[in-house]
Design an enzyme around this catalytic site. Sequence first.
Site, PDB file in Angstrom:
ATOM      1  N   ASP A  45       0.826  -1.374   0.002  1.00 25.02           N
ATOM      2  CA  ASP A  45       0.070  -0.045  -0.004  1.00 25.02           C
ATOM      3  C   ASP A  45       0.871   1.302  -0.140  1.00 25.02           C
ATOM      4  O   ASP A  45       1.960   1.205   0.295  1.00 25.02           O
ATOM      5  CB  ASP A  45      -0.768  -0.187   1.346  1.00 25.02           C
ATOM      6  CG  ASP A  45      -2.011  -0.944   1.119  1.00 25.02           C
ATOM      7  OD1 ASP A  45      -2.052  -1.789   0.268  1.00 25.02           O
ATOM      8  OD2 ASP A  45      -2.941  -0.980   2.137  1.00 25.02           O
ATOM      9  N   HIS A  96      -6.026   2.577  -4.116  1.00 20.35           N
ATOM     10  CA  HIS A  96      -5.782   3.032  -2.759  1.00 20.35           C
ATOM     11  C   HIS A  96      -6.186   4.751  -2.531  1.00 20.35           C
ATOM     12  O   HIS A  96      -5.749   5.166  -1.672  1.00 20.35           O
ATOM     13  CB  HIS A  96      -4.286   2.990  -2.027  1.00 20.35           C
ATOM     14  CG  HIS A  96      -4.244   2.564  -0.819  1.00 20.35           C
ATOM     15  ND1 HIS A  96      -5.223   1.721  -0.125  1.00 20.35           N
ATOM     16  CD2 HIS A  96      -3.567   3.383   0.225  1.00 20.35           C
ATOM     17  CE1 HIS A  96      -4.693   1.855   1.174  1.00 20.35           C
ATOM     18  NE2 HIS A  96      -3.850   2.472   1.083  1.00 20.35           N
ATOM     19  N   HIS A 100      -4.343   9.684   0.411  1.00 16.40           N
ATOM     20  CA  HIS A 100      -4.564   8.873   1.518  1.00 16.40           C
ATOM     21  C   HIS A 100      -5.233   9.247   2.544  1.00 16.40           C
ATOM     22  O   HIS A 100      -4.803   9.852   3.800  1.00 16.40           O
ATOM     23  CB  HIS A 100      -3.070   8.416   1.878  1.00 16.40           C
ATOM     24  CG  HIS A 100      -3.081   7.257   2.665  1.00 16.40           C
ATOM     25  ND1 HIS A 100      -3.730   6.804   3.901  1.00 16.40           N
ATOM     26  CD2 HIS A 100      -2.987   5.726   2.486  1.00 16.40           C
ATOM     27  CE1 HIS A 100      -3.572   5.492   4.621  1.00 16.40           C
ATOM     28  NE2 HIS A 100      -3.115   4.937   3.477  1.00 16.40           N
ATOM     29  N   HIS A 189       3.951  -2.012   3.278  1.00 13.79           N
ATOM     30  CA  HIS A 189       3.955  -0.713   2.673  1.00 13.79           C
ATOM     31  C   HIS A 189       5.401  -0.425   2.186  1.00 13.79           C
ATOM     32  O   HIS A 189       6.219  -0.623   2.774  1.00 13.79           O
ATOM     33  CB  HIS A 189       3.720   0.465   3.718  1.00 13.79           C
ATOM     34  CG  HIS A 189       2.299   0.220   4.685  1.00 13.79           C
ATOM     35  ND1 HIS A 189       2.312  -0.874   5.383  1.00 13.79           N
ATOM     36  CD2 HIS A 189       1.195   0.666   4.332  1.00 13.79           C
ATOM     37  CE1 HIS A 189       0.918  -0.824   5.931  1.00 13.79           C
ATOM     38  NE2 HIS A 189       0.358   0.075   4.984  1.00 13.79           N
TER      39      HIS A 189
END
Length: 460
Positions: A45, A96, A100, A189
């Site tokens: 991510d 995603h 964010h 990540h």
Amino acid sequence: METLLLWLFYISSFYAFIPGIISRLFGYRVFRKGNGVPDFALTFDDGPDPQYTPRLLDLLKKYDAKATFFVVGSHAESNPELIRRIHAEGHLIGIHNYVHRSNWVMRPGTVQKQIQRTNDIIYNLTGERSTYYRPPWGIVNLFDFSKRRQVKIVLWSAMFGDWREKLGTDRLAEKMLARLNPGEVMLLHDCGTTPGADPEAPEHMLAALERTLIEAQKRGLKSIRIDDMIKAAEALPMKRLPLRKRVVVRLWLLWESCFHFLFRLQTVTPEHPWLHYRLREYQGEPVPLDGKITLTKGDPVIELHIDNRQLFELGVQSRSAAQLAIRMIRRMEAEMPHLARIISSDEELASAKALYGVSMINRGPEKFGFTIRDLPDGIFARLTKFYLSILLSIIHPAGGARLKVRSDALVPKMILMPVSQLLQAHGRSCPETKRAQRSGTGSELDDSLAETELPGVHAH
């Protein structure tokens, strides 16, 4: 003011909190784990990141691993060459959001624009649109479920906190190796610029990942893309069952997960789960195990449980009862030596008197040295028969027809074996024996053990 706050609480719960609980606990309209799939999935991510993503791609190529990248749209827009490389090297690109930001604090229309904008960026760079979406922090809202026709929501089954630098490489690798199992969807990540993350944390992630990939190769495990895992999962036997049976199986497996958690069951071979066990006190009537040993109330026993998911998959994949029995026997043959090794190296387990279990599938255990005893008549026996008969109608290749033809034979039984018998059969000694042999008093202890009642096993 209090009334307003209360209404805000109700609205936020309905909008985000309750959907989040439903998706995480029950997997409603999300994909979290490839149950029954022999491979695992690496997912990353927050990227792409110009510092860490190129090194990550080099690492994946080195170990011939495929992954899924859930990219932040603004990062993808700033690093178009990385998006092209991810795509060219055969990895899957997911969405995603464009920034964010949690879906809890965005309106449905805003979330939709975030997804669409990121999807357009991916399409312009690769020529393909993405149909896989992971909301930031895995937080879904009520309207995320309605977007299922456009994107598939993908969460995870294993999260490691790799965004924290203080976790370190060794601890992170330890956590990752502990969850290196078939079907796992691992969340990692490749960018440390997200609020709450440490900028240098991906450095530790890369080092821990290499250790994990090395171990995966040793175990014959392969990292695959999420779309490949979903296709493999959808081809499994569960998908071929009628809706009614699928509901029963899902409830049954959910109960098994709760049972494992509540009673802290241990697994004999975690990488290929089949037998689970726990140490407990026997609560039934006295049962003779052989000429010398009698199991009485309060005696410690090792209670065995067959993995219900594995049992289900064996059952629906078997063409006949005979084939199911052969497959179960082979699995038990492989597990028993491992169980003996675990018991022989643990003083507490070795103090048990017997292996113990309850099952309707009670014709094969004699092959391994178990004795079969009737379960005392009572409410426990009747409830057990009702519960197991429902499950057997799903597991057994003949289905419900088996219950009609041989309902008289479907009686739950206790299966038992002295622990000493298991250890002897597999050339293992109790911890006390090993210590005595090292101190030179083995013969005296062997003589005393020959007259001592040792523990046995229970299987479920």
